[in-house]
Design an enzyme around this catalytic site. Sequence first.
Site, PDB file in Angstrom:
ATOM      1  N   ARG A 182       0.847  -1.184   0.000  1.00  0.00           N
ATOM      2  CA  ARG A 182       0.000   0.000   0.000  1.00  0.00           C
ATOM      3  C   ARG A 182       0.883   1.234   0.000  1.00  0.00           C
ATOM      4  O   ARG A 182       1.927   1.276   0.647  1.00  0.00           O
ATOM      5  CB  ARG A 182      -0.917   0.003   1.227  1.00  0.00           C
ATOM      6  CG  ARG A 182      -1.987  -1.078   1.191  1.00  0.00           C
ATOM      7  CD  ARG A 182      -3.025  -0.778   0.119  1.00  0.00           C
ATOM      8  NE  ARG A 182      -4.149  -1.697   0.149  1.00  0.00           N
ATOM      9  CZ  ARG A 182      -4.264  -2.772  -0.631  1.00  0.00           C
ATOM     10  NH1 ARG A 182      -3.308  -3.071  -1.495  1.00  0.00           N
ATOM     11  NH2 ARG A 182      -5.343  -3.544  -0.558  1.00  0.00           N
TER      12      ARG A 182
ATOM     13  N   HIS B 214      -1.172   0.007  -9.934  1.00  0.00           N
ATOM     14  CA  HIS B 214      -1.702  -0.957  -8.960  1.00  0.00           C
ATOM     15  C   HIS B 214      -2.239  -2.206  -9.661  1.00  0.00           C
ATOM     16  O   HIS B 214      -3.414  -2.586  -9.483  1.00  0.00           O
ATOM     17  CB  HIS B 214      -2.784  -0.314  -8.104  1.00  0.00           C
ATOM     18  CG  HIS B 214      -2.897  -0.932  -6.736  1.00  0.00           C
ATOM     19  ND1 HIS B 214      -3.194  -0.221  -5.603  1.00  0.00           N
ATOM     20  CD2 HIS B 214      -2.730  -2.213  -6.319  1.00  0.00           C
ATOM     21  CE1 HIS B 214      -3.227  -1.016  -4.551  1.00  0.00           C
ATOM     22  NE2 HIS B 214      -2.952  -2.244  -4.959  1.00  0.00           N
TER      23      HIS B 214
END
Length: 309
Positions: free
Chosen positions: A224, A272
């Site tokens: 993250r 991502h």
Amino acid sequence: MTILLNNHGYDNESWRQEFCLQLPQFPVKVFGQQPIDPEEVVYAMVWNHPPGDLQRYPKLKAIFSLGAGAEHFVSDPTLPDVPVVLLADPAVARDMAAHVLYWVLTFHRRYGDYRAQQQGRVWHRKPIVPTDRFRAGVVGLGRIGTEVARRLAGFGYAVSGWDASDRELEGVECHSGLGALDGFLAQNDVIINALPLSEKTRHFLGAGVFVSMRSGSFFINISRGAVVHDEALLEALDNGHLAGAALDAFAEEPLPANHRYWSHPNVFVTPHMSGATFPSSAVAVISNNVRRFEKGLEVYPLFNREAGY
């Protein structure tokens, strides 16, 4: 008995079809698209579901995450007191390990330099160390980090791992605790972040961590974005202490167009995508857990509310 489905921001229809195929005994209602009787909902299959809404279903037995990570549960203080089951899809872990392997190979074998040489029609071989002397360190030895470490070790790299608690992995040199972190960082040519995001890990990878990394080493983030302190990483890249970074996760997504990561010559940005979640394999994992839950058997992995992951 109804399944509530809400894969917020993603394709709900593909997921609905898979649940209907693999759990045909449960009608599936898509949140916000179909009328839902709160009394009928027994399972919630969600990602980034609106905080507070899950309190509306009095017969809810369990909540299942449709993606990796648990920060959307942490941010909901009204989460019902029922089991919350995270998604541990082996296909996602495999693909994330492949993503890491690509960048480790790129940095180790200097493929970026060869791409630049090609533009100038330069024929020149760069010196490299043997694979078993190129050291890769994985920060965070949970499900994803463990798979990454094992795959890199299987490919012949010298792999070590660090975690807050003690771990043992065959073929991987394991370190644990804050006291061992600096030494671990200093011995590796590339550091891979696989830490989950929690209040304890937010900005955990900051200036002190990057300074402790070996001069000329590389950084890969598949976790993250908020685990990384962006300015500290940029400073380490700007002053040449770090040679490059491959980043797949960011504190703000999509990454703003004016962010320096886009234009930094030693940063590689991907949107991502290191571990795409495919409905077919993910629903198979979730459906197996639902069947086990219906039989009163253990389901895995459960969200730890105290730890935040």
